[in-house]
Design a protein around this motif. Structure first.
Motif, PDB file in Angstrom:
ATOM      1  N   UNK A 262       0.805  -1.181   0.062  1.00 51.60           N
ATOM      2  CA  UNK A 262      -0.132   0.243   0.182  1.00 51.60           C
ATOM      3  C   UNK A 262       1.094   1.208   0.284  1.00 51.60           C
ATOM      4  N   UNK A 263       0.715   1.983  -0.705  1.00 52.92           N
ATOM      5  CA  UNK A 263       1.393   3.484  -0.493  1.00 52.92           C
ATOM      6  C   UNK A 263       1.343   3.936   1.202  1.00 52.92           C
ATOM      7  N   UNK A 264       2.182   4.339   0.900  1.00 52.09           N
ATOM      8  CA  UNK A 264       2.977   5.134   2.479  1.00 52.09           C
ATOM      9  C   UNK A 264       2.792   6.139   2.295  1.00 52.09           C
ATOM     10  N   UNK A 265       1.948   6.895   3.323  1.00 51.54           N
ATOM     11  CA  UNK A 265       1.169   8.258   3.441  1.00 51.54           C
ATOM     12  C   UNK A 265       1.732   9.375   4.327  1.00 51.54           C
ATOM     13  N   UNK A 266       2.214  10.493   3.877  1.00 50.89           N
ATOM     14  CA  UNK A 266       2.531  11.274   5.491  1.00 50.89           C
ATOM     15  C   UNK A 266       1.409  12.647   5.078  1.00 50.89           C
ATOM     16  N   UNK A 267       0.428  13.109   6.421  1.00 50.67           N
ATOM     17  CA  UNK A 267       0.460  14.171   6.625  1.00 50.67           C
ATOM     18  C   UNK A 267       0.999  15.640   7.400  1.00 50.67           C
ATOM     19  N   UNK A 268       1.228  16.475   6.868  1.00 48.74           N
ATOM     20  CA  UNK A 268       1.924  17.430   7.713  1.00 48.74           C
ATOM     21  C   UNK A 268       0.824  18.525   8.315  1.00 48.74           C
ATOM     22  N   UNK A 269       0.833  19.424   9.030  1.00 46.79           N
ATOM     23  CA  UNK A 269      -0.096  20.058   9.131  1.00 46.79           C
ATOM     24  C   UNK A 269       0.646  20.669  10.490  1.00 46.79           C
ATOM     25  N   UNK A 270      -0.587  22.109  10.969  1.00 46.21           N
ATOM     26  CA  UNK A 270      -0.481  22.892  12.465  1.00 46.21           C
ATOM     27  C   UNK A 270      -0.586  21.938  13.282  1.00 46.21           C
TER      28      UNK A 270
ATOM     29  N   UNK B   2      12.528  14.388  10.549  1.00 44.48           N
ATOM     30  CA  UNK B   2      11.697  12.745  10.241  1.00 44.48           C
ATOM     31  C   UNK B   2      11.805  12.535   8.414  1.00 44.48           C
ATOM     32  N   UNK B   3      12.299  13.095   8.166  1.00 42.41           N
ATOM     33  CA  UNK B   3      12.328  14.071   6.209  1.00 42.41           C
ATOM     34  C   UNK B   3      12.880  12.597   5.510  1.00 42.41           C
ATOM     35  N   UNK B   4      14.196  11.680   6.283  1.00 46.04           N
ATOM     36  CA  UNK B   4      14.368  10.518   5.768  1.00 46.04           C
ATOM     37  C   UNK B   4      13.333   9.389   6.283  1.00 46.04           C
ATOM     38  N   UNK B   5      12.202   9.474   6.862  1.00 52.46           N
ATOM     39  CA  UNK B   5      11.143   8.321   6.354  1.00 52.46           C
ATOM     40  C   UNK B   5      10.962   7.909   4.785  1.00 52.46           C
ATOM     41  N   UNK B   6       9.969   6.711   4.514  1.00 56.74           N
ATOM     42  CA  UNK B   6       9.857   6.556   3.712  1.00 56.74           C
ATOM     43  C   UNK B   6       8.723   6.530   2.990  1.00 56.74           C
ATOM     44  N   UNK B   7       8.242   7.256   2.086  1.00 58.65           N
ATOM     45  CA  UNK B   7       6.994   7.829   2.102  1.00 58.65           C
ATOM     46  C   UNK B   7       7.000   8.341   0.094  1.00 58.65           C
TER      47      UNK B   7
END
Length: 376
Positions: free
Chosen positions: A10-18, A48-53
């Motif tokens: 499955x696609x790995x999804x990251x949601x970034x917010x405030x 954590x920007x080096x994670x796999x997304x």
């Protein structure tokens, strides 16, 4: 959890917010759709920007500068990662749609540029936006002849491209700004579709009509610009800064955008008087939202598009407008020319001024328009 591990392909999804609470709401809804998703606030995402997304969705509260830096950092570890800017009330549906329908409706940029006669740069800059808007307005006329003929208007991307690009017709706001939005996004611009309540020509004290006019907000280097290629006779000929209330000169009139309530009031200066065009809501809309507005404009009995022939075209030198059988040519500098046209004159104007090809089945409508005359 700061990274997304692959899960059953499955696609790995990251949601970034405030806001952590909003992040929780969005990620819970996305997870309920069976997707592998995590949410992070901006500060955590930076570490954590080096994670796999596979897909990274940013909330609108994330600044353009922060988003650009995070995209750079994440792309270094995930060259194939895709990025999406979302609006919290629709974020879950935007993310799910991006996963299940990853490719936006394509647009043939080369064909579009040929259609508008543009061969300049295609970088997402204000210079490019200004040039494209000017050429679009000069090449693709505003018109709603299909509505007047009772045919309705299909605003799907394929139908719009076939009509405005291939068939060299014009269209009204949902067609014009819908096409322009897809073109700008394909080039790399950050674009939102908005909606406005049209106030142009409204009598004093009249209640504002429903918000139905589509406009665009284009964000360039953190600055929001209003772009509109679908308002007809008084359309702004250039992008307008949305974060300034000062008068903004263009090749024709001056414009200004005044904060009013939660939105912005767009005005044009004519003969020294500021006149309101429309009131824009800042809330971005999904493409599907315009279907209802399009139905109203094309089918509701109160829509003026169902009653009157309207065409408009603007070049750097002049505004040309056909309202009923009255042709008005308003030079950027010089005397205004107005003419009442008979049926043959209307067809000539459609061809010579608005660059349309009158069809045989338009003739009845043209004759009725000539007999009725110009509307107020």
């Amino acid at each position: 959890m700061n990274t997304l591990a692959p899960s059953c392909g499955r696609p790995r999804i990251l949601v970034v917010g405030q806001d952590p609470q909003v992040l929780a709401l969005v990620t819970e809804e996305v997870a309920a759709c069976g997707l592998d998703v995590s949410g992070m606030t901006v500060g955590v995402a930076e570490t954590a920007s080096s994670g796999a997304f596979d897909l990274v969705a940013f909330g609108m509260g994330v600044s353009a500068e922060t988003r650009t830096e995070l995209e750079r950092m994440i792309s270094a570890a995930n060259p194939d990662a895709r990025f999406l800017r979302t609006y919290a009330p629709y974020a879950a549906s935007q993310i799910v749609a991006a996963v299940r329908q990853p490719q936006a409706s394509p647009v043939d940029i080369e064909a579009y540029c040929r259609r508008i006669g543009y061969d300049g740069p295609l970088e997402p800059t204000i210079e490019t936006l200004s040039a494209l808007q000017e050429r679009h307005l000069a090449a693709i006329p505003f018109e709603a002849i299909d509505v007047l003929l009772g045919r309705g208007v299909d605003i799907s991307p394929a139908a719009v491209d076939a009509k405005l690009i291939a068939a060299r017709r014009g269209g009204y706001c949902y067609e014009q700004n819908g096409l322009f939005k897809r073109v700008l996004r394909a080039i790399g611009f950050d674009v939102d579709g908005l909606v406005a309540s049209v106030l142009w020509m409204a009598p004093p004290g009249a209640p504002p009509p429903p918000r139905t006019h589509m406009v665009l907000r284009v964000t360039i280097e953190g600055a929001p610009w209003l772009a509109d290629v679908g308002f007809g006779s008084s359309v702004p000929p250039a992008p307008l800064r949305m974060d300034s209330s000062e008068p903004q000169p263009t090749s024709h009139e001056r414009y200004r955008l005044l904060p009013i309530g939660a939105g912005l009031l767009v005005q044009v200066e004519i003969a020294g008087e500021w006149r309101s065009l429309y009131d824009v809501s800042p809330e971005p809309l999904l493409d599907s939202h315009y279907e209802l507005f399009n139905w109203f404009a094309a089918a509701h009995e109160t829509s003026h598009f169902r009653r009157e022939l309207i065409a408009a075209r603007i070049t750097p030198d002049a505004r040309c407008t056909l309202l009923g059988n009255r042709l008005t040519i308003r030079p950027a500098h010089g005397e205004v020319e107005r003419r009442q046209l008979d049926a043959d004159g209307i067809e000539r104007a459609l061809a010579e001024v608005f660059h349309l090809s009158p069809q045989p089945d338009w003739r009845g409508m043209v004759e009725r328009t000539a007999a009725r005359g110009a509307f107020p």
